[in-house]
Design an enzyme around this catalytic site. Structure first.
Site, PDB file in Angstrom:
ATOM      1  CD  GLU A 180     -34.215  27.433  67.378  1.00 24.79           C
ATOM      2  OE1 GLU A 180     -34.107  28.475  66.707  1.00 24.79           O
ATOM      3  OE2 GLU A 180     -33.620  26.395  67.086  1.00 24.79           O
ATOM      4  CD  GLU A 297     -32.600  20.748  67.091  1.00 25.11           C
ATOM      5  OE1 GLU A 297     -31.674  21.465  66.648  1.00 25.11           O
ATOM      6  OE2 GLU A 297     -33.794  21.116  67.055  1.00 25.11           O
TER       7      GLU A 297
HETATM    8  O1  G3I Z   1     -34.128  21.873  50.012  1.00 22.74           O
HETATM    9  C1  G3I Z   1     -33.693  23.154  49.536  1.00 22.74           C
HETATM   10  C2  G3I Z   1     -33.112  23.000  48.133  1.00 22.74           C
HETATM   11  O2  G3I Z   1     -34.156  22.568  47.242  1.00 22.74           O
HETATM   12  C3  G3I Z   1     -32.555  24.346  47.668  1.00 22.74           C
HETATM   13  O3  G3I Z   1     -31.935  24.178  46.415  1.00 22.74           O
HETATM   14  C4  G3I Z   1     -31.548  24.843  48.692  1.00 22.74           C
HETATM   15  C5  G3I Z   1     -31.077  26.220  48.283  1.00 22.74           C
HETATM   16  O4  G3I Z   1     -30.360  26.753  49.355  1.00 22.74           O
HETATM   17  O5  G3I Z   1     -32.156  24.948  49.998  1.00 22.74           O
HETATM   18  C6  G3I Z   1     -32.613  23.691  50.451  1.00 22.74           C
HETATM   19  O6  G3I Z   1     -33.212  23.880  51.714  1.00 22.74           O
HETATM   20  C7  G3I Z   1     -32.234  24.019  52.759  1.00 22.74           C
HETATM   21  C8  G3I Z   1     -32.597  22.987  53.845  1.00 22.74           C
HETATM   22  O7  G3I Z   1     -31.741  23.137  54.983  1.00 22.74           O
HETATM   23  C9  G3I Z   1     -32.480  21.560  53.319  1.00 22.74           C
HETATM   24  O8  G3I Z   1     -31.145  21.277  53.036  1.00 22.74           O
HETATM   25  C10 G3I Z   1     -32.370  25.413  53.341  1.00 22.74           C
HETATM   26  O9  G3I Z   1     -31.896  26.348  52.387  1.00 22.74           O
HETATM   27  C11 G3I Z   1     -31.514  25.520  54.603  1.00 22.74           C
HETATM   28  O10 G3I Z   1     -31.757  26.770  55.243  1.00 22.74           O
HETATM   29  C12 G3I Z   1     -31.929  24.420  55.586  1.00 22.74           C
HETATM   30  O11 G3I Z   1     -31.107  24.525  56.736  1.00 22.74           O
HETATM   31  C13 G3I Z   1     -31.629  23.802  57.879  1.00 22.74           C
HETATM   32  C14 G3I Z   1     -31.873  24.800  59.024  1.00 22.74           C
HETATM   33  O12 G3I Z   1     -32.272  24.099  60.215  1.00 22.74           O
HETATM   34  C15 G3I Z   1     -32.974  25.790  58.673  1.00 22.74           C
HETATM   35  O13 G3I Z   1     -34.186  25.086  58.445  1.00 22.74           O
HETATM   36  C16 G3I Z   1     -30.585  22.781  58.305  1.00 22.74           C
HETATM   37  O14 G3I Z   1     -30.451  21.779  57.291  1.00 22.74           O
HETATM   38  C17 G3I Z   1     -31.005  22.127  59.610  1.00 22.74           C
HETATM   39  O15 G3I Z   1     -29.986  21.254  60.093  1.00 22.74           O
HETATM   40  C18 G3I Z   1     -31.257  23.201  60.680  1.00 22.74           C
HETATM   41  O16 G3I Z   1     -31.721  22.548  61.827  1.00 22.74           O
HETATM   42  C19 G3I Z   1     -32.046  23.430  62.938  1.00 22.74           C
HETATM   43  C20 G3I Z   1     -33.265  22.870  63.643  1.00 22.74           C
HETATM   44  O17 G3I Z   1     -34.334  22.767  62.728  1.00 22.74           O
HETATM   45  C21 G3I Z   1     -33.623  23.725  64.845  1.00 22.74           C
HETATM   46  N1  G3I Z   1     -32.491  23.841  65.779  1.00 22.74           N
HETATM   47  C22 G3I Z   1     -31.271  24.355  65.122  1.00 22.74           C
HETATM   48  C23 G3I Z   1     -30.875  23.462  63.955  1.00 22.74           C
HETATM   49  C24 G3I Z   1     -29.582  23.931  63.314  1.00 22.74           C
HETATM   50  O18 G3I Z   1     -29.750  25.196  62.755  1.00 22.74           O
END
Ligand code: G3I
Length: 392
Positions: A180, A297
């Site tokens: 991105e 994705e």
């Molecule tokens: O694992 C921690 C957990 O320990 C903690 O308690 C919790 C508190 O909020 O956060 C958890 O981490 C989260 C992680 O997902 C795992 O569930 C993060 O906060 C959260 O921001 C993260 O969101 C991910 C997001 O990318 C940002 O990394 C989504 O699951 C994931 O589906 C999303 O995927 C992205 C691709 O990488 C790139 N393209 C877009 C796509 C959708 O946004």
């Protein structure tokens, strides 16, 4: 009638519920995860959706890879999920555990456990693995801003790629090296995301640096540039698409090692804009550069779908899968189709209500398996699209 069946009954037609209540016996050929999860949810284990009827079997018959993003917690805790992965897919990608914020709890430590176990699982089941991702403006650890600066950013970036890419050298099918990097609202002529910390500290050269380092550390991995909102035939996607094409053309012209374009494919049901011409333009542009194309994705956001009827919603979502994949798989360029998650049990679209503004009171159903791991109409639309694809 169990509670879940009652709940299920209210959400689908009476005829469907009666059929399910008849408890059509699962055949012995249906694997445990479908029998357990499907029957537990009160729906009959579907026939012919595993083994030769699985997504991976139909993909392999056309020389294609099909897979999904893997949520680490689900993978760790749910045997049925692991069985689903092994049964249905020939490529996987970690949803989050290779991102800086999860992988690097401190500047000096790496938490490789989840990625290691997914790579080992994939190897044990003859599956390929995508790496996601080396460089992104999001998912940076809390220590990042106070630790990485203009003076050490280059070393931090190179060391990260060398450490992570080196650990999995020879085990990764393809890396999303930079994710991105285009963002039109930053108003640069080249469309680059100048608001990215990597751009702010290293300038646009961070992109080439990342790809060159990745090639050095794992010469066999397919180096991929991955982006989103580049699929639709509208002005906004069109502008971003043009900037992505300009970026990858410039990279190839400068001899930057680049092997594939990742089209994230987060698409929407219930919309009015199509995606035929724009998507073809993007795929043809990548082909002209000798690049492979991955749908990295794929999911179908159904928040804009008006009806509350589950069966109707699923049909609309499946039609978007069919139509999108019919265009994307028209030619031989697309080599892999991955959905962002396998089951509605875990989709980023249901985290909070940010992506459910029109229907905050209902969960989205964007993926080929529902929350009970039963195949949805999207499963059959995806499988049918794989069947219609030209053999690679
Ligand atoms: O694992 C921690 C957990 O320990 C903690 O308690 C919790 C508190 O909020 O956060 C958890 O981490 C989260 C992680 O997902 C795992 O569930 C993060 O906060 C959260 O921001 C993260 O969101 C991910 C997001 O990318 C940002 O990394 C989504 O699951 C994931 O589906 C999303 O995927 C992205 C691709 O990488 C790139 N393209 C877009 C796509 C959708 O946004």
């Amino acid at each position: 009638m169990t509670a879940s069946m009652t709940k299920t009954k209210n959400r689908i037609t009476r005829r469907q519920w009666l059929r399910q209540a008849a408890g059509v016996a699962a055949t012995a050929a249906t694997p445990l995860f479908l029998r357990q999860s499907a029957l537990a949810a009160g729906s009959p284990a579907p026939e012919g959706t595993t083994g030769p009827g699985s997504l991976k079997a139909h993909a392999a018959a056309r020389g294609l890879l099909t897979g999904c993003a893997v949520n680490a917690a689900l993978f760790r805790d749910d045997e049925n999920f692991r069985n689903l992965l092994a049964e249905q897919y020939n490529i996987v990608v970690p949803e989050n555990c290779l991102k800086w914020n999860i992988l690097r709890p401190t500047p000096d430590t790496y938490a490789f456990e989840d990625a290691d176990s997914l790579v080992a699982f994939a190897e044990a089941h003859g599956m390929k693995v995508r790496g996601h991702n080396f460089v992104w403006h999001q998912a940076l650890p809390t220590w990042f801003a106070g630790t990485v600066n203009k003076d050490n950013a280059r070393k931090m970036l190179v060391d990260h790629i060398r450490t992570v890419g080196g650990r999995y050298k020879g085990k990764i099918h393809s890396w999303d090296v930079v994710n991105e990097a285009i963002w039109i609202p930053d108003n640069r002529p080249d469309g680059l995301r100048s608001s990215s910390p990597w751009f702010e500290m290293l300038g646009p050269g961070y992109i080439d640096l990342a790809f060159r380092t990745a090639r050095e550390v794992d010469p066999n991995a397919l180096l991929t540039y991955n982006d989103y909102s580049i699929e639709y035939d509208n002005d906004e996607d069109g502008k971003k698409r043009a900037a992505v094409l300009a970026l990858i053309r410039r990279m190839k012209a400068d001899g930057v090692p680049l092997d594939a374009l990742g089209i994230q494919s987060h698409i929407k049901a219930g919309g009015t804009v199509g995606f035929h011409q724009g998507l073809r333009e993007l795929i043809d542009g990548a082909k002209a550069l000798g690049l492979q194309v991955f749908l990295t994705e794929l999911d179908v956001n159904d928040d804009a779908v008006a009806t509350e009827d589950i069966a109707e919603r699923d049909k609309i979502v499946a039609e978007v899968y069919r139509s999108y994949l019919e265009t994307a798989l028209e030619g031989p360029e697309v080599k892999a189709v991955l959905t962002w998650g396998a089951s509605d049990r875990n989709t980023w679209l249901n985290k909070g209500t940010k992506f459910r503004k029109q229907h905050p009171d209902r969960l989205q159903r964007p993926l080929p398996f529902d929350a009970d791991y039963a195949p949805t109409p999207a499963f059959f639309a995806l499988r049918q699209a794989l069947d219609k694809a030209k053999k690679r």
